[in-house]
Design a protein around this motif. Structure first.
Motif, PDB file in Angstrom:
ATOM      1  N   UNK A  56       0.861  -1.192   0.000  1.00  9.80           N
ATOM      2  CA  UNK A  56       0.000   0.000   0.000  1.00  9.80           C
ATOM      3  C   UNK A  56       0.891   1.233   0.000  1.00  9.80           C
ATOM      4  N   UNK A  58       0.784   3.862   1.789  1.00 14.03           N
ATOM      5  CA  UNK A  58       1.088   4.421   3.107  1.00 14.03           C
ATOM      6  C   UNK A  58       2.054   3.541   3.904  1.00 14.03           C
ATOM      7  N   UNK A  92      -3.371  -2.336  -1.957  1.00 15.03           N
ATOM      8  CA  UNK A  92      -4.513  -2.385  -1.047  1.00 15.03           C
ATOM      9  C   UNK A  92      -4.973  -1.002  -0.583  1.00 15.03           C
ATOM     10  N   UNK A  94      -7.263   2.090  -0.188  1.00 15.81           N
ATOM     11  CA  UNK A  94      -8.705   2.297  -0.359  1.00 15.81           C
ATOM     12  C   UNK A  94      -8.957   3.260  -1.518  1.00 15.81           C
ATOM     13  N   UNK A 118      -9.877  -4.895  -0.566  1.00 17.14           N
ATOM     14  CA  UNK A 118      -9.031  -5.875   0.133  1.00 17.14           C
ATOM     15  C   UNK A 118      -9.578  -7.306   0.046  1.00 17.14           C
ATOM     16  N   UNK A 121      -6.638  -9.593  -0.107  1.00 15.39           N
ATOM     17  CA  UNK A 121      -5.943  -9.601   1.192  1.00 15.39           C
ATOM     18  C   UNK A 121      -6.666 -10.523   2.174  1.00 15.39           C
ATOM     19  N   UNK A 126      -3.469 -11.940   4.727  1.00 14.65           N
ATOM     20  CA  UNK A 126      -2.104 -11.442   4.921  1.00 14.65           C
ATOM     21  C   UNK A 126      -1.911 -10.931   6.359  1.00 14.65           C
ATOM     22  N   UNK A 127      -0.805 -11.295   6.977  1.00 14.73           N
ATOM     23  CA  UNK A 127      -0.592 -10.964   8.385  1.00 14.73           C
ATOM     24  C   UNK A 127       0.030  -9.593   8.622  1.00 14.73           C
ATOM     25  N   UNK A 128       0.707  -9.033   7.644  1.00 13.78           N
ATOM     26  CA  UNK A 128       1.353  -7.731   7.828  1.00 13.78           C
ATOM     27  C   UNK A 128       1.552  -7.060   6.464  1.00 13.78           C
ATOM     28  N   UNK A 129       2.027  -5.832   6.500  1.00  7.24           N
ATOM     29  CA  UNK A 129       2.280  -5.103   5.243  1.00  7.24           C
ATOM     30  C   UNK A 129       3.762  -4.771   5.163  1.00  7.24           C
TER      31      UNK A 129
ATOM     32  N   UNK B  27      -4.169  -5.670   8.861  1.00  6.13           N
ATOM     33  CA  UNK B  27      -2.965  -4.965   8.383  1.00  6.13           C
ATOM     34  C   UNK B  27      -3.250  -3.967   7.269  1.00  6.13           C
ATOM     35  N   UNK B  28      -4.220  -4.282   6.397  1.00  6.22           N
ATOM     36  CA  UNK B  28      -4.498  -3.399   5.271  1.00  6.22           C
ATOM     37  C   UNK B  28      -5.430  -2.242   5.649  1.00  6.22           C
ATOM     38  N   UNK B  29      -5.872  -2.200   6.899  1.00  4.88           N
ATOM     39  CA  UNK B  29      -6.763  -1.120   7.322  1.00  4.88           C
ATOM     40  C   UNK B  29      -6.012  -0.028   8.098  1.00  4.88           C
ATOM     41  N   UNK B  30      -4.694  -0.107   8.092  1.00  4.32           N
ATOM     42  CA  UNK B  30      -3.923   0.816   8.931  1.00  4.32           C
ATOM     43  C   UNK B  30      -3.506   2.092   8.218  1.00  4.32           C
TER      44      UNK B  30
END
Lengths: 170, 74
Positions: A56, A58, A92, A94, A118, A121, A126-129, B27-30
């Motif tokens: 993503x 960010x 991912x 938005x 997502x 996702x 997925x556990x992390x970015x 994780x993708x909502x952060x």
């Protein structure tokens, strides 16, 4: 009575969702290509090793991972692996506009799927970015990598080459 | 008596479950957490000036920083 109450209460706690496990067939993966008008489907890449990268705009480490993965891709193409693999990135954000701005600043030569809802996702849990999966030519997930540090690129490359050479086993 | 116990236990179960009602972010909502407005000091220059004044007054160079926070990536 207490025992049945405790049993019932325990059942109410959600079971933690696990990421796609090594050795599992990759879930059906398709989505619209960012910046273009066509859909990308992982099934069309059967026969090739695929590196699937969730990111993503960010996400801090993604500012390093995307350009470095692109450089690795160019190196591997030059090293004689042009038709044996592909990198697919899944964005991912938005707001896809944020991803487009990011790609203007950090352009990549590989296709990027836009997944603002997502859905992929969730499918891959997925556990992390960022999270990176290596999928072998048969569509089986052979490796998963969570997060990204520049020093880890050599490991990602080694795993990718091993998979292309048929040396990686789930 | 048995009915009262049942009622109390049911109420207790509902109370306990409400404690878990806050679902952790995926994780993708952060993304919103990573926005500049979510940081402790959104303006780095103003923060640096404030720190300079603070350190000068307190003679405590480097003793007012806070690390971490944000998207939780890596």
């Amino acid at each position: 009575m207490i025992r049945s109450w405790l049993g019932g209460a325990l059942l109410l706690f959600p079971i933690a969702a696990q990421a796609v496990e090594i050795g599992q067939v990759a879930p059906e993966t398709q989505g619209p290509r960012l910046l273009y008008d066509h859909t990308i489907d992982l099934k069309e890449l059967r026969g090739k090793t695929v590196l699937l990268d969730f990111w993503a705009s960010w996400c801090g480490p993604c500012k390093q991972s995307l350009p470095m993965l692109d450089e690795m891709r160019s190196d591997l193409v030059a090293a004689g692996y042009p038709d044996m693999f592909e990198i697919i990135a899944v964005n991912l954000d938005e707001d896809p506009e944020a991803a487009k701005k990011f790609l203007q600043r950090y352009p990549v030569s590989y296709p990027v799927i836009s997944d603002p809802a997502a859905e992929l996702a969730v499918l891959y849990k997925i556990p992390t970015m960022p999270t990176t999966f290596i999928i072998d030519p048969e569509g089986v997930v052979v490796w998963r990598h969570e997060g990204f540090r520049p020093a880890e690129l050599s490991d990602i490359r080694r795993r990718l080459v091993q998979t292309m050479n048929g040396e990686a086993t789930p | 008596m048995k009915q009262i116990t049942r009622l109390v236990l049911s109420a207790l179960t509902i109370c306990l479950c409400s404690a878990c009602s806050t679902t952790p972010l995926k994780p993708w909502e952060r993304g919103h957490l990573a926005e500049p407005t979510m940081s402790w000091e959104p303006d780095p220059l103003a923060s640096q000036l404030d720190s300079h004044v603070y350190f000068s007054k307190e003679a405590s160079t480097g003793g007012a920083s806070v690390g971490g926070g944000g998207c939780g990536c890596n």
